[in-house]
Design a protein around this motif. Structure first.
Motif, PDB file in Angstrom:
ATOM      1  N   PRO A 191       0.741  -1.349   0.225  1.00 13.48           N
ATOM      2  CA  PRO A 191       0.057  -0.105  -0.188  1.00 13.48           C
ATOM      3  C   PRO A 191       0.692   1.033   0.135  1.00 13.48           C
ATOM      4  CG  PRO A 191      -0.834  -1.481   1.423  1.00 13.48           C
ATOM      5  CD  PRO A 191       0.892  -1.767   0.982  1.00 13.48           C
ATOM      6  N   GLY A 192       0.618   1.954  -0.862  1.00 15.91           N
ATOM      7  CA  GLY A 192       1.084   3.406  -1.578  1.00 15.91           C
ATOM      8  C   GLY A 192       2.719   3.412  -1.649  1.00 15.91           C
ATOM      9  N   SER A 193       2.345   3.036  -2.564  1.00 17.98           N
ATOM     10  CA  SER A 193       3.974   1.976  -3.417  1.00 17.98           C
ATOM     11  C   SER A 193       3.253   1.242  -4.242  1.00 17.98           C
ATOM     12  CB  SER A 193       4.824   0.851  -2.527  1.00 17.98           C
ATOM     13  OG  SER A 193       5.824   0.724  -3.364  1.00 17.98           O
ATOM     14  N   LYS A 194       5.067   1.576  -5.704  1.00 19.80           N
ATOM     15  CA  LYS A 194       3.949   0.945  -6.902  1.00 19.80           C
ATOM     16  C   LYS A 194       4.761  -0.435  -7.011  1.00 19.80           C
ATOM     17  CE  LYS A 194       4.742   4.809  -9.390  1.00 19.80           C
ATOM     18  NZ  LYS A 194       5.641   5.808 -10.464  1.00 19.80           N
ATOM     19  N   PRO A 198      10.288 -10.493   1.181  1.00 21.94           N
ATOM     20  CA  PRO A 198      10.581  -9.237   2.049  1.00 21.94           C
ATOM     21  C   PRO A 198      10.294  -7.464   1.540  1.00 21.94           C
ATOM     22  CG  PRO A 198      12.792 -10.192   1.906  1.00 21.94           C
ATOM     23  CD  PRO A 198      11.629 -11.013   0.952  1.00 21.94           C
ATOM     24  N   THR A 199      10.028  -6.873   1.776  1.00 22.18           N
ATOM     25  CA  THR A 199       8.964  -5.539   1.046  1.00 22.18           C
ATOM     26  C   THR A 199      10.303  -4.399   1.516  1.00 22.18           C
ATOM     27  OG1 THR A 199       8.731  -4.528   3.566  1.00 22.18           O
ATOM     28  CG2 THR A 199       6.968  -5.565   2.192  1.00 22.18           C
ATOM     29  N   PRO A 200      10.152  -3.332   0.084  1.00 18.72           N
ATOM     30  CA  PRO A 200      11.411  -2.177   0.134  1.00 18.72           C
ATOM     31  C   PRO A 200      11.447  -1.531   1.511  1.00 18.72           C
ATOM     32  CG  PRO A 200       9.456  -2.707  -1.652  1.00 18.72           C
ATOM     33  CD  PRO A 200       9.074  -2.804  -0.509  1.00 18.72           C
ATOM     34  N   ASN A 201      10.134  -1.489   2.913  1.00 17.90           N
ATOM     35  CA  ASN A 201      10.900  -0.517   3.868  1.00 17.90           C
ATOM     36  C   ASN A 201      10.530  -1.359   4.805  1.00 17.90           C
ATOM     37  OD1 ASN A 201      11.719   1.181   2.745  1.00 17.90           O
ATOM     38  ND2 ASN A 201       9.280   1.598   2.068  1.00 17.90           N
ATOM     39  N   LYS A 202      10.674  -1.340   6.544  1.00 14.81           N
ATOM     40  CA  LYS A 202      10.883  -2.478   7.204  1.00 14.81           C
ATOM     41  C   LYS A 202       8.943  -1.696   8.150  1.00 14.81           C
ATOM     42  CE  LYS A 202      12.883  -2.965  12.084  1.00 14.81           C
ATOM     43  NZ  LYS A 202      13.241  -4.173  12.290  1.00 14.81           N
ATOM     44  N   GLY A 203       8.545  -2.773   8.110  1.00  9.05           N
ATOM     45  CA  GLY A 203       6.796  -2.462   8.599  1.00  9.05           C
ATOM     46  C   GLY A 203       5.675  -2.922   7.650  1.00  9.05           C
ATOM     47  N   ASP A 204       6.557  -2.519   6.573  1.00  8.68           N
ATOM     48  CA  ASP A 204       5.456  -3.092   5.522  1.00  8.68           C
ATOM     49  C   ASP A 204       4.543  -4.016   5.173  1.00  8.68           C
ATOM     50  OD1 ASP A 204       5.102  -0.190   4.848  1.00  8.68           O
ATOM     51  OD2 ASP A 204       7.093  -0.141   2.853  1.00  8.68           O
ATOM     52  N   GLY A 205       3.540  -4.008   4.763  1.00  2.00           N
ATOM     53  CA  GLY A 205       3.159  -5.452   4.169  1.00  2.00           C
ATOM     54  C   GLY A 205       2.785  -5.569   2.921  1.00  2.00           C
TER      55      GLY A 205
END
Length: 55
Positions: free
Chosen positions: A21-24, A37-44
């Motif tokens: 969410p909020g990303s491409k 894994p996601t680009p940023n910690k805490g993302d899902g």
């Protein structure tokens, strides 16, 4: 209605396209395989387009 955010490393509940969410960032996941894994910690991930196939 908000979609459930699934943490990385969790097995995908179904095959299809998932998005951060909020990303491409969008990935294709296979049912039962862990989400990457996601680009940023805490993302899902949220499901945006489940695969449509006959069982």
């Amino acid at each position: 209605m908000a979609r459930k955010v699934i943490p990385p490393g969790t097995p995908a509940p179904h095959s299809g396209q998932y998005k951060v969410p909020g990303s491409k960032t969008e990935i294709t996941a296979i049912e039962g395989k862990p989400l990457p894994p996601t680009p940023n910690k805490g993302d899902g991930y949220v499901s945006v387009d489940p695969t449509k196939h006959k069982k």
